[in-house]
Design a protein around this motif. Structure first.
Motif, short mmCIF file in Angstrom:
data_model
loop_
_atom_site.label_atom_id
_atom_site.label_comp_id
_atom_site.label_asym_id
_atom_site.label_seq_id
_atom_site.Cartn_x
_atom_site.Cartn_y
_atom_site.Cartn_z
N SER A 38 38.54 17.28 -117.60
CA SER A 38 37.80 16.03 -117.74
C SER A 38 37.59 15.34 -116.40
CB SER A 38 38.54 15.09 -118.69
OG SER A 38 39.85 14.80 -118.21
N THR A 39 38.36 15.76 -115.38
CA THR A 39 38.21 15.29 -114.01
C THR A 39 38.45 16.51 -113.10
OG1 THR A 39 40.54 14.77 -113.54
CG2 THR A 39 39.25 13.10 -114.73
N VAL A 151 32.26 11.27 -112.86
CA VAL A 151 33.69 11.34 -112.55
C VAL A 151 33.96 12.32 -111.41
CG1 VAL A 151 35.94 11.99 -113.48
CG2 VAL A 151 34.40 10.60 -114.84
N PHE A 152 33.05 13.30 -111.22
CA PHE A 152 33.26 14.31 -110.18
C PHE A 152 32.76 13.86 -108.81
CE2 PHE A 152 34.04 16.62 -113.98
CZ PHE A 152 34.90 17.64 -113.62
N SER A 366 44.28 12.39 -104.44
CA SER A 366 43.84 11.78 -105.70
C SER A 366 45.05 11.61 -106.60
CB SER A 366 42.79 12.65 -106.42
OG SER A 366 41.61 12.76 -105.67
N GLN A 368 45.89 10.25 -110.74
CA GLN A 368 45.34 9.78 -112.00
C GLN A 368 46.42 9.75 -113.07
OE1 GLN A 368 42.33 12.81 -112.81
NE2 GLN A 368 43.71 13.91 -114.18
N THR A 370 46.90 10.13 -117.31
CA THR A 370 46.27 10.61 -118.53
C THR A 370 47.08 10.09 -119.72
OG1 THR A 370 45.46 12.61 -117.46
CG2 THR A 370 45.60 12.64 -119.86
N SER A 387 40.73 8.11 -105.77
CA SER A 387 40.68 9.23 -104.84
C SER A 387 40.30 8.75 -103.45
CB SER A 387 39.67 10.29 -105.30
OG SER A 387 38.34 9.78 -105.24
N PHE A 440 37.83 5.88 -110.74
CA PHE A 440 37.15 6.52 -111.86
C PHE A 440 37.97 6.39 -113.14
CE2 PHE A 440 39.75 9.70 -109.70
CZ PHE A 440 40.45 10.30 -110.74
N THR A 442 37.59 7.91 -117.49
CA THR A 442 36.83 8.57 -118.55
C THR A 442 37.65 8.50 -119.83
OG1 THR A 442 35.78 10.64 -119.27
CG2 THR A 442 37.75 10.84 -117.90
N SER A 456 32.40 7.09 -119.40
CA SER A 456 32.94 7.40 -118.08
C SER A 456 32.29 6.51 -117.04
CB SER A 456 32.69 8.87 -117.70
OG SER A 456 33.27 9.75 -118.63
N ARG A 458 32.47 5.76 -112.45
CA ARG A 458 33.12 5.96 -111.15
C ARG A 458 32.44 5.06 -110.13
NH1 ARG A 458 36.00 10.58 -108.34
NH2 ARG A 458 35.77 10.12 -106.11
#
Length: 771
Positions: A38-39, A151-152, A366, A368, A370, A387, A440, A442, A456, A458
């Motif tokens: 998802s990322t 998100v990318f 980065s 994150q 979850t 990030s 970001f 999502t 999502s 970013r």
């Protein structure tokens, strides 16, 4: 095709083969639920069916399908909307296009795909380029190819490619592969993976030598990847190290008249890319609770790239009797400190040698979180993070004027350094500092059985600072920021039918390279010798996408999956590279308004334990949407060297239609046979944005492969590429063919059209030993 080649092909099909997976199940075995990141970070996967956009998941088996591991070959075989533009003329360093967006190793190419390796950004910070040759293919465990998703991060205009490398926990093996074949190909691969308690190690290395089918096409590649892993009940940590050194012969585009005389002919020489790369990647995850976890990555990469490149020179003896050397516009050629250059070859043909060096250090991190906790009894999957990606790069280059050997096409030294900023050619040394920040999030919320909402967003902040270390004009500070949203729905009507749709926005900031060459009043040479630092607008993509897909499990382990997808991506402030009228070797970057890429993609996949079939079709309509008056070296230009581009004119290098077909069959427990077919329509040449000249012809290619599992540990394999020996071109443009003589071409060369020919019939064979 000659009778000898026909007999060899029959012999191959009857007695040779391609190595398949080590276990009894073939690499295309159905795996139930397929997950996708998802990322970019590893550890936050979701069900692929919850993504409201087209996705492609390539497994280790896809990468190794023919016995010779190749990421680019797997993408081209399995993704119908993927094509190549081989502008460099080297199979190890192609441009990969997805939906008309490019991930290329060639400096100056507009990069529209974001690429990640084990969660770390892989686009080079100086030009956003992607050096595919730096990813050891034997180390690849999986590849996720996803349509546009903000998100990318930066460059995900058309989509993203996320590469996951192997580790010792997932790969328990000790094996060696050797193979060789056409045009002096010799290669070997070693691989080892093992886990012991909480620790694991994985190491792979490969070495390849290839002479190529054209002059100056010799390549030598040495790659190594190692992963040290540790895990407990709640945490996992991996340290990956990649080391690469390669020397790639890039013959480049050549006049079509010269190629018609001999496909091995080249335009000028030398043409070499020398890469030395070292990368470190530390990534891991930590489980806070049953429903909450952390994922992170930190990386450091260093790339030293040296590119000596032979070019034409539009210089000649001055006609005033001074004995000096003049440019085509009548100005005297000057060297360092303004010294005038004499006609030191006394009227003989001159050529040039460009030597560029990029010393790049990239680093980033980065983090994150979850959370997979339900909201009011509704399943929910939330990922949020931040990030940072930074770089410190130095680009240096000089251009020399020297002699020319018309038979070998090589530059003859020693030469004289040209220092003439008004002509776009001067020694340069530019330092670039980039800082990319991202926030970001999502979220996938199941609001009803089978119905998911995907939201999502970013925020990207890009800071680019340039400093001219030779005291020139390339100095400046640039900042770009933008919030990109995305929203989509997926609805599973039944296992055989799912509906999905989405809207997303994404952006890319102008690269340091583009910002350093954005002035029409002071253009640069095509070798990117920078002379100014004006501003450019960032490129923003707006994508609508919808489709249907489904899968079905049948009797006897039959698995069928399919999808039909339509998309519409409008770019605003797209950036192009425009040539100058009086000198096609000079150009500048400019914002060119709007461009549109829209199309349809269909895929069908059928799998059993013994049979694997994929069939794909893609229609890609890539056009300009803003009127443009462009300078060009096309023979169709008007008297002022210009072409008028109208809305609806097709973007060069992008074929409209493409079909791919793959068939693999286990004939017995020991014999395997396979093949693939790719057919695509023609594309216009670069430099013909107005579509006034004849496009490159389309082509159809057939590859055949097979394998004999001689014992439980030994597999013999062979592969034929371009089995029908078709002549085709993968790239086309125009060149100053009259600047150098062509004594070895009957009648000489007058047609300015150039092309990079595709590889003719080749055959490779080898063996793999499992210890």
């Amino acid at each position: 095709m000659s009778s000898a080649k026909s007999g060899l092909l029959v012999l191959l099909i009857g007695s040779a083969a391609v190595a398949r997976a080590q276990n009894s199940a073939p690499p295309w075995s159905p795996t139930g639920v397929i997950v996708i990141g998802s990322t970019p970070l590893i550890g936050s996967d979701i069900d692929r069916d919850q993504v409201p956009a087209a996705t492609q998941v390539l497994s280790e088996g896809d990468i190794n399908r023919t016995g010779i591991p190749s990421l680019t070959d797997a993408i081209l075989a399995d993704v119908p909307s993927a094509t190549i533009n081989d502008s460099e003329g080297n199979v190890f360093q192609p441009d990969i296009l997805f939906r008309g967006f490019t991930a290329s190793p060639v400096a100056g190419t507009a990069e529209g795909l974001a690429v990640y390796v084990n969660g770390a950004r892989f686009n080079d910070a100086f030009g956003d380029t992607v050096n595919w040759d730096l990813i050891p293919p034997s180390a690849i465990g999986a590849v996720n190819l996803e349509a546009s998703n903000p998100v990318f991060g930066l460059n995900a205009l058309g989509g993203s490619v996320s590469v996951r490398l192997k580790d010792g926990f997932s790969t328990d093996t000790t094996n060696a592969t050797v193979y060789g074949g056409s045009y002096g190909r010799e290669a070997g691969v070693l691989e080892y993976g093992h886990a012991a308690g909480p620790f694991a190690v994985y190491v792979t290395g490969d070495a390849t030598h290839d002479d190529g089918f054209r002059q100056t096409a010799t390549s030598d590649i040495y790659r190594m990847y190692a992963d040290l892993g540790w895990r407990s009940a709640a945490a996992e940590l991996h340290l990956g190290t990649t080391a690469v050194h390669d020397t790639l012969g890039n013959p480049g585009a050549t006049p079509i008249q010269a190629l018609a005389a001999n496909i091995s002919n080249i335009f000028t020489a030398p043409n070499v890319v020398d890469n030395t790369y070292l990368g470190f990647n530390l990534h891991g995850s930590y489980k806070l609770t049953d429903m909450t976890s952390l994922q992170s990555v930190a990386y450091f990469q260093t790339l030293n790239q040296v590119v000596p490149n032979g070019i034409t020179e539009e210089v000649m003896p001055c006609d005033n009797g001074t004995g000096l050397l003049c440019n085509s516009d009548g100005t005297v050629v000057t060297g360092p400190n303004g010294k005038q250059v004499t006609d030191f070859l006394h009227g003989a043909t001159y050529s040039g040698l460009s030597v560029q060096q990029l010393d790049n250090h990239a680093y980033g991190t980065s983090l994150q979180v979850t959370v997979a906790a339900p909201i009011a009894s509704h399943a929910d999957h939330l990922v949020a993070g931040a990030s940072f990606d930074g770089s410190n790069s130095v680009f240096a280059g000089i251009q020399e004027i020297g002699g020319f050997n018309p038979y070998t096409r090589e530059f003859l030294g020693p030469g004289v350094i040209q220092d003439q900023p008004i002509e776009g050619v001067n020694p340069v040394r530019v330092r670039s500092l980039t800082r990319f920040y991202g926030l970001f999030a999502t979220d996938v919320l199941t609001v009803a059985p089978g119905l998911d909402i995907n939201l999502s967003g970013r925020f990207n902040d890009a800071q680019i600072n340039l400093a001219d270390e030779l005291g020139g004009p390339v100095n400046g500070q640039h900042a770009y920021s933008r919030f990109n949203p995305s929203a989509g729905l997926t609805y599973r009507v039944a296992p055989v039918l799912q509906l999905y749709g989405s809207y997303s926005e994404s952006n890319r900031a102008p690269t340091p390279e583009e910002l350093s060459c954005a002035s029409p009043a002071a253009p640069c040479s095509l070798l990117n010798f920078f002379v100014g630092d004006p501003n450019l607008n960032q490129v923003v993509a707006h994508t609508f996408e919808f489709g249907i897909r489904g899968s079905r499990e049948g009797p006897s382990e039959v698995h069928i999956s399919w999808n039909l997808d339509a998309y519409h991506t409008l770019n605003t402030d797209d950036i192009i590279f425009e040539t100058k009228v009086n000198n096609p070797n000079l150009a500048f970057y400019t914002n060119a308004g709007r461009t549109l890429r829209q199309g349809v993609e269909a895929n069908l996949r059928f799998d059993t334990q013994r049979l694997h079939v994929t069939l794909g079709y893609a229609f890609t309509d890539a056009t300009f949407r803003t009127p443009l008056l462009l300078n060009t070296s096309s023979p169709a230009a008007n008297a002022d060297g210009e072409e008028q581009v109208f809305p609806g004119d097709r973007i060069p290098g992008i074929p409209r239609q493409r079909v791919n077909f793959v068939l693999d069959c286990s004939l017995t427990e020991r014999w395997s046979l396979g093949g693939s077919l790719v057919a695509q329509s023609g594309a216009y040449r670069f430099g013909d944005e107005a579509n006034l000249t004849q496009p490159l012809a389309g082509y159809t290619l057939v590859d055949v492969d097979a394998a004999l599992h001689a014992t439980d540990r030994l597999t013999l394999f062979a592969l034929v590429n371009n089995a029908l020996n078709r002549r085709y071109n993968t790239y086309g443009s125009f060149g100053p063919v009259g600047d150098v003589p062509w004594p070895n071409i009957p009648g000489g060369v007058s047609d300015p059209r150039t092309a990079s020919p595709g590889t003719p019939f080749t055959i490779y064979g080898g063996m793999r030993l499992q210890f």
